[in-house]
Write an enzyme that holds these catalytic residues in place. Structure first.
Site, PDB file in Angstrom:
ATOM      1  N   HIS A 136       0.854  -1.178   0.000  1.00  0.00           N
ATOM      2  CA  HIS A 136       0.000   0.000   0.000  1.00  0.00           C
ATOM      3  C   HIS A 136       0.898   1.240   0.000  1.00  0.00           C
ATOM      4  CE1 HIS A 136      -2.348   3.147   2.311  1.00  0.00           C
ATOM      5  NE2 HIS A 136      -3.146   2.891   1.296  1.00  0.00           N
ATOM      6  N   HIS A 182       1.781  11.291  -2.465  1.00  0.00           N
ATOM      7  CA  HIS A 182       0.585  11.018  -1.678  1.00  0.00           C
ATOM      8  C   HIS A 182      -0.189  12.320  -1.598  1.00  0.00           C
ATOM      9  CE1 HIS A 182      -1.348   9.030   2.077  1.00  0.00           C
ATOM     10  NE2 HIS A 182      -1.927   8.640   0.962  1.00  0.00           N
TER      11      HIS A 182
END
Length: 605
Positions: A136, A182
């Site tokens: 992830h 991100h």
């Protein structure tokens, strides 16, 4: 080994007082001595033929050959010659070994480990039939909000055998290039080219089986075309895709995709759907907001309040279904057709169907992937567990950590595995027990990153006999685990690492983690002031679904306050080899210690 291998440790106490502790490596356990006597007919030496019988009958090594026994003898004799200069050894004939020599051989985990080291599962089934080692936010070095993005965590993950790498693609500030970042956080981006090139270089270092790149796509149409060009140029023939007009009704197999890279993301045609949450009084609806994967269930999960779910949905807008585009990002722009080259390279389509949850889990037609947070799966499983299980028999379900896990912690992976979720996505930098379980699961099947799902998750059930993972099933097997002794800490640690005034006080904790009815734990007694603890304790575990059970082992040093960590490992119960086994231990990050190991015995009844 034996009592002739003795040294002394000296520890200072109260400034002037020096305490001496004799360090003696243990003798072979009595169980091994009895087994040795059984196969030698009570004699003091074991021949090649007797060793072969011992390995086949005692250790249940069905495919062990006489040639394998000869290789073991060769290794043992080499060690004997190396020891003759420093240690007085009870010499045997050139073609026979002693009990002590067999004992030393059994402590070699490269020869006598607890798991098979080769791929042995059927690799010819569709991808949906396997648990897949999944990362992830694979580019993050630390926490989810402010750490650096880098290609280094991707390299490390691939070296460990991770087969699914996640990349979040964003336009750069000038909108003419692509970065991996991100989004909506303070992380520092990394070049997408660096990420793709390191995947190409390290993809098949640990395993030849396919690497899947899951894309969270925030790109413009032009940048998608640019990304497609990058991917095809960098990977060349290594990149697999079925073609633009090909709709897969069954996924290809890991065997057919050896040494190939494939892309998974939401197809462009699904972008810019309505952001309104549609009400349906007849069944719970998935939240159709493109900024979240959470379900709009009437009642929150017992383990998460409604506020938690809402906070997760809004706190970190990047942590969502790959390819989701929020309304604020593109200001409700009309649908834009994407480059056909971009659509063509997508092999696994991340697709959500309209309707209630049961409709969204339909299995007819083209195979696809769903991506849910851990909270979504937890809530959906309360009312639609059988539907999820049927979905994962043909399609792929990816489960990712809650956005509340800003420190890159992980959830318990069994929440996904028990419902057949193939991609249980983990923060590989989030060290702890959950990651130990993930690392343990994928030590199975030779560590190739693909583990065949057990038949209980793949068989067709009648409506009145649905498989319910939360229901306690009847017992199938009893696992007997005997912990004999520990070895190697004196080689890998300084004398004062655990205690400044004395040798460590080791004990071992044994746990079964799996289906609710199989969960159990136990521990040995504490062995005081000894670098070579001998426990000789046996534990029994009754298992209803051994195929999904994990054996977690921890060794600790007993202290007045918090006990010191001294090693851990997790082993898939269904893969355990019978008999006396050398079990290597790992540090908190999952790195194997050079010397630390346990001698254990595993038996199934």
């Amino acid at each position: 080994m034996g009592n002739n291998m003795a040294t002394h440790n000296k520890y200072k106490s109260f400034m002037f007082f020096i305490r001496k502790f004799k360090v003696i490596e243990p003798d072979p356990p009595q169980d091994l001595e009895e087994a040795f006597s059984k196969f030698t007919g009570g004699g003091p030496h074991m021949s090649v033929e007797q060793l072969h019988r011992f390995m086949v009958e005692q250790q249940c090594e069905e495919h062990y050959t006489l040639s394998d026994s000869e290789k073991v003898f060769e290794r043992i004799l080499q060690e004997r010659k190396a020891c003759q200069e420093t240690v007085k050894i009870d010499h045997s004939t050139e073609h026979e070994i002693t009990l002590d020599e067999l004992f030393r051989f059994l402590l070699h985990n490269d020869f006598n480990g607890p798991l098979k080291t080769q791929v042995h599962h059927d690799m010819g089934a569709p991808l949906s039939h396997y648990f897949i080692y999944t990362g992830h936010n694979s580019y993050l070095k630390g926490n989810q909000l402010s750490s650096d993005c880098s290609e280094e965590p991707i390299i490390e993950a691939l070296k460990r055998g991770v087969r699914v790498i996640e990349l979040d693609l964003w336009p750069t500030c000038n909108k003419d290039d692509i970065k991996v970042d991100h989004g909506w956080t303070f992380t520092n981006p990394v070049s997408v080219v660096k990420c793709l090139e390191c995947i190409k270089e390290y993809a098949f270092v640990a395993s030849p089986y396919p690497v899947i790149i899951t894309i969270e796509d925030h790109l413009t149409t032009d940048l998608r075309a640019k990304f497609a060009e990058m991917v095809t140029q960098i990977f060349g023939e290594v990149l697999y895709y079925p073609g633009e007009e090909c709709c897969l009704t069954e996924f290809p197999s890991p065997e057919s995709l050896k040494n190939r890279v494939i892309i998974s993301t939401k197809p462009p045609r699904e972008r810019f759907q309505s952001n309104q949450i549609k009400d349906n009084s007849n069944c719970p609806m998935l939240n159709e907001s493109e900024s979240s994967e959470e379900e709009s269930f009437g009642n929150a999960s017992p383990n998460s309040s409604r506020n938690e779910v809402e906070t997760e949905d809004t706190q970190n807008d990047s942590d969502r279904d790959e390819g989701s585009i929020s309304a604020s990002e593109y200001d409700h722009k009309p649908f834009l057709e994407c480059s056909p080259d971009y659509k063509r390279i997508i092999t696994i389509h991340n697709t959500k169907l309209k309707g209630c949850l049961k409709d969204k889990l339909r299995t007819e037609g083209e195979v696809r992937r769903l991506s849910w947070s851990e909270n979504t799966l937890e809530k959906a499983s309360e009312s639609h567990g059988a539907d999820i299980l049927r979905f994962t028999q043909k399609n792929i379900l990816r489960v990712y950590p809650s956005a509340m896990r800003v420190k890159s912690t992980n959830f318990k992976p069994h929440i996904g595995w028990m419902y057949g979720a193939q991609m249980v996505a983990f923060n590989m930098q989030g060290h702890g027990k959950s990651l130990w379980l993930m690392q343990g699961m994928f030590r199975a099947n030779g560590g190739c990153g693909y583990v065949k799902k057990p038949q209980i998750l793949m068989q067709k059930h009648q409506c009145d006999n649905e498989y319910d993972p939360t229901r306690i099933e009847s017992m199938k097997k009893t696992l007997k685990v005997k912990v004999y002794m520990g070895h190697g800490w004196s080689s890998d640690f300084s004398p004062t690492h655990f205690d400044k005034c004395s040798p460590p006080d080791f004990f071992t904790k044994i746990r079964i983690i799996g289906m609710p009815g199989d969960v159990a734990k136990n521990k040995t007694k504490v062995i005081m002031d000894n670098w070579f603890p001998v426990w000789n304790e046996e534990f029994e575990f009754c298992l209803s679904v051994p195929e999904l059970a994990m054996l977690m082992i921890q060794v600790k040093d007993k202290d007045q306050g918090k006990d010191d960590f001294a090693g851990q490992t997790c082993l898939p119960v269904s893969e355990l080899k019978h008999g006396f086994r050398s079990v290597p231990l790992y540090d908190k990050k999952g790195e194997k210690f050079k010397s630390v190991k346990l001698l254990m015995r595993f038996q199934f009844e």
